[in-house]
Design a protein around this motif. Structure first.
Motif, PDB file in Angstrom:
ATOM      1  N   GLY A   7      32.261  57.381   9.762  1.00 33.28           N
ATOM      2  CA  GLY A   7      32.863  57.819   8.556  1.00 33.28           C
ATOM      3  C   GLY A   7      31.773  58.388   7.749  1.00 33.28           C
ATOM      4  O   GLY A   7      31.826  58.450   6.377  1.00 33.28           O
ATOM      5  N   ALA A   8      30.873  58.981   8.352  1.00 34.65           N
ATOM      6  CA  ALA A   8      29.624  59.392   7.456  1.00 34.65           C
ATOM      7  C   ALA A   8      29.643  60.790   7.258  1.00 34.65           C
ATOM      8  O   ALA A   8      28.608  61.314   6.844  1.00 34.65           O
ATOM      9  N   GLU A   9      30.848  61.591   7.600  1.00 38.55           N
ATOM     10  CA  GLU A   9      30.634  62.958   7.503  1.00 38.55           C
ATOM     11  C   GLU A   9      30.457  63.724   5.848  1.00 38.55           C
ATOM     12  O   GLU A   9      30.315  64.716   5.652  1.00 38.55           O
ATOM     13  N   THR A  10      30.810  62.475   5.031  1.00 45.03           N
ATOM     14  CA  THR A  10      30.688  63.201   3.705  1.00 45.03           C
ATOM     15  C   THR A  10      29.320  62.806   2.893  1.00 45.03           C
ATOM     16  O   THR A  10      29.350  62.867   1.813  1.00 45.03           O
ATOM     17  N   SER A  11      28.795  62.013   3.840  1.00 47.16           N
ATOM     18  CA  SER A  11      27.245  61.451   3.154  1.00 47.16           C
ATOM     19  C   SER A  11      26.241  62.084   3.985  1.00 47.16           C
ATOM     20  O   SER A  11      26.235  61.586   5.126  1.00 47.16           O
ATOM     21  N   ARG A  12      25.720  62.966   3.197  1.00 48.73           N
ATOM     22  CA  ARG A  12      24.234  63.610   3.844  1.00 48.73           C
ATOM     23  C   ARG A  12      23.319  62.374   4.303  1.00 48.73           C
ATOM     24  O   ARG A  12      22.453  62.438   5.224  1.00 48.73           O
ATOM     25  N   GLU A  13      23.093  61.391   3.436  1.00 51.52           N
ATOM     26  CA  GLU A  13      22.196  60.428   3.874  1.00 51.52           C
ATOM     27  C   GLU A  13      22.511  59.542   4.896  1.00 51.52           C
ATOM     28  O   GLU A  13      21.866  59.197   5.772  1.00 51.52           O
ATOM     29  N   ARG A  14      23.839  58.954   5.113  1.00 51.07           N
ATOM     30  CA  ARG A  14      24.288  58.277   6.198  1.00 51.07           C
ATOM     31  C   ARG A  14      24.271  59.222   7.438  1.00 51.07           C
ATOM     32  O   ARG A  14      23.967  58.724   8.412  1.00 51.07           O
ATOM     33  N   SER A  15      24.557  60.320   7.358  1.00 44.47           N
ATOM     34  CA  SER A  15      24.572  61.208   8.752  1.00 44.47           C
ATOM     35  C   SER A  15      23.133  61.438   9.109  1.00 44.47           C
ATOM     36  O   SER A  15      22.878  61.576  10.417  1.00 44.47           O
ATOM     37  N   ALA A  16      22.224  61.638   8.129  1.00 46.72           N
ATOM     38  CA  ALA A  16      21.018  61.824   8.483  1.00 46.72           C
ATOM     39  C   ALA A  16      20.330  60.465   9.119  1.00 46.72           C
ATOM     40  O   ALA A  16      19.506  60.699  10.154  1.00 46.72           O
ATOM     41  N   HIS A  17      20.662  59.398   8.532  1.00 48.92           N
ATOM     42  CA  HIS A  17      20.340  58.283   9.242  1.00 48.92           C
ATOM     43  C   HIS A  17      20.686  58.008  10.715  1.00 48.92           C
ATOM     44  O   HIS A  17      20.160  57.786  11.566  1.00 48.92           O
ATOM     45  N   LEU A  18      21.940  58.249  10.817  1.00 49.50           N
ATOM     46  CA  LEU A  18      22.573  58.153  12.189  1.00 49.50           C
ATOM     47  C   LEU A  18      22.006  59.318  13.159  1.00 49.50           C
ATOM     48  O   LEU A  18      21.647  58.874  14.227  1.00 49.50           O
ATOM     49  N   ALA A  19      21.660  60.412  12.647  1.00 45.98           N
ATOM     50  CA  ALA A  19      20.964  61.660  13.550  1.00 45.98           C
ATOM     51  C   ALA A  19      19.350  60.840  13.926  1.00 45.98           C
ATOM     52  O   ALA A  19      19.280  61.317  14.921  1.00 45.98           O
ATOM     53  N   GLN A  20      18.783  60.323  12.889  1.00 44.96           N
ATOM     54  CA  GLN A  20      17.319  59.683  13.052  1.00 44.96           C
ATOM     55  C   GLN A  20      17.432  58.742  14.240  1.00 44.96           C
ATOM     56  O   GLN A  20      16.910  58.661  15.134  1.00 44.96           O
ATOM     57  N   LEU A  21      18.479  57.846  14.100  1.00 44.93           N
ATOM     58  CA  LEU A  21      18.587  56.758  15.176  1.00 44.93           C
ATOM     59  C   LEU A  21      18.842  57.529  16.517  1.00 44.93           C
ATOM     60  O   LEU A  21      18.275  57.004  17.304  1.00 44.93           O
ATOM     61  N   ILE A  22      19.586  58.303  16.661  1.00 39.86           N
ATOM     62  CA  ILE A  22      19.939  59.383  17.874  1.00 39.86           C
ATOM     63  C   ILE A  22      18.929  59.917  18.509  1.00 39.86           C
ATOM     64  O   ILE A  22      18.497  59.752  19.529  1.00 39.86           O
ATOM     65  N   LEU A  23      18.025  60.713  17.583  1.00 40.41           N
ATOM     66  CA  LEU A  23      16.730  61.252  17.835  1.00 40.41           C
ATOM     67  C   LEU A  23      15.728  60.411  18.321  1.00 40.41           C
ATOM     68  O   LEU A  23      14.767  60.736  19.159  1.00 40.41           O
ATOM     69  N   ASP A  24      15.806  59.247  17.733  1.00 35.71           N
ATOM     70  CA  ASP A  24      14.490  58.266  17.915  1.00 35.71           C
ATOM     71  C   ASP A  24      14.749  57.817  19.366  1.00 35.71           C
ATOM     72  O   ASP A  24      13.628  57.523  20.177  1.00 35.71           O
ATOM     73  N   GLY A  25      15.684  57.830  19.989  1.00 39.36           N
ATOM     74  CA  GLY A  25      15.886  57.754  21.486  1.00 39.36           C
ATOM     75  C   GLY A  25      15.218  58.862  22.339  1.00 39.36           C
ATOM     76  O   GLY A  25      15.113  58.524  23.687  1.00 39.36           O
ATOM     77  N   LEU A  26      14.792  60.017  21.916  1.00 39.06           N
ATOM     78  CA  LEU A  26      14.308  60.939  22.645  1.00 39.06           C
ATOM     79  C   LEU A  26      12.528  60.677  22.504  1.00 39.06           C
ATOM     80  O   LEU A  26      11.811  61.195  23.327  1.00 39.06           O
ATOM     81  N   ARG A  27      12.236  59.516  21.761  1.00 35.22           N
ATOM     82  CA  ARG A  27      10.781  59.397  21.654  1.00 35.22           C
ATOM     83  C   ARG A  27      10.319  58.362  22.708  1.00 35.22           C
ATOM     84  O   ARG A  27      11.117  57.863  23.307  1.00 35.22           O
ATOM     85  N   PRO A  28       9.037  58.713  23.198  1.00 37.76           N
ATOM     86  CA  PRO A  28       8.507  57.761  24.274  1.00 37.76           C
ATOM     87  C   PRO A  28       8.667  56.213  23.912  1.00 37.76           C
ATOM     88  O   PRO A  28       8.595  55.913  22.674  1.00 37.76           O
ATOM     89  N   ARG A  29       8.738  55.585  25.012  1.00 40.63           N
ATOM     90  CA  ARG A  29       9.026  54.041  24.779  1.00 40.63           C
ATOM     91  C   ARG A  29       7.513  53.420  24.652  1.00 40.63           C
ATOM     92  O   ARG A  29       6.634  53.985  25.126  1.00 40.63           O
TER      93      ARG A  29
END
Length: 196
Positions: free
Chosen positions: A174-196
């Motif tokens: 339900g974060a489509e209207t919140s730039r901060e929440r959507s950016a936070h979710l994006a960061q969580l997802i993109l962190d999965g691309l970082r080396p372990r």
């Protein structure tokens, strides 16, 4: 030899006026799709753009044509941004581009539809644009991989799938209207691309 000014009512003036009207319709549709979703009518877009319904229908005979035009316009801007990032030397540029893609898609339903192939598949509707975006992601992925800032097993297709998946995660939260929440979710997802 300079071109004489357009005579009022001439074909050249009408073409310039038609271009301005088309641009006004595109900008208005972009804003309305972002704030109200894809359900907004062509007549409402015309009203808010300050043009007649016939003007919208002349440029975009079906709503799908307008979706595609809005998405293509915004994705061309993303491709230009990607080209600039590829021309630079920042090893973290991949994360900047992916974050921008997710933010742009989260804020605009037409772009999200293009990136997830929901309303239309960008790979079919605008194959050159889709190929350019994927190629730039692949180039930036390779640069990040060489710098050790991204996990070595990620492919460009998987990265593009993560972008599409980010939209589902943002919608689910339900974060489509919140730039901060959507950016936070994006960061969580993109962190999965970082080396372990």
């Amino acid at each position: 030899m300079s071109t004489p000014p357009a005579v009022p009512g001439s074909d050249r003036e009408l073409r310039a006026d038609a271009r301005r009207n088309r641009e006004r319709v595109l900008r208005t549709a972009q804003q309305l799709f972002a704030t109200e979703g894809l359900g907004v009518s062509l007549d409402e877009i015309a009203r808010r753009a300050g043009v007649g319904p016939g003007t919208v229908h002349r440029h975009f005979p079906a709503k799908e044509a307008l979706y595609l035009a809005v998405a293509t316009d915004m994705l061309q801007a993303l491709v230009a941004e990607a080209e600039a990032l590829v021309a630079g030397d920042d090893p973290a540029a991949l994360f900047s581009l992916l974050s921008r893609m997710i933010t742009t898609g989260a804020e605009n339903a037409a772009v999200k539809s293009a990136l997830t192939a929901a309303e239309f598949d960008l790979r079919t509707a605008a194959p050159d644009l889709a190929a350019a975006l994927t190629r730039h992601v692949a180039d930036l992925l390779e640069r990040s991989r060489a710098a050790g800032s991204v996990r070595p097993d990620a492919t460009a297709d998987e990265v593009m799938a993560l972008v599409a998946g980010a939209f589902a995660a943002i919608r689910h939260a339900g974060a489509e209207t919140s730039r901060e929440r959507s950016a936070h979710l994006a960061q969580l997802i993109l962190d999965g691309l970082r080396p372990r």
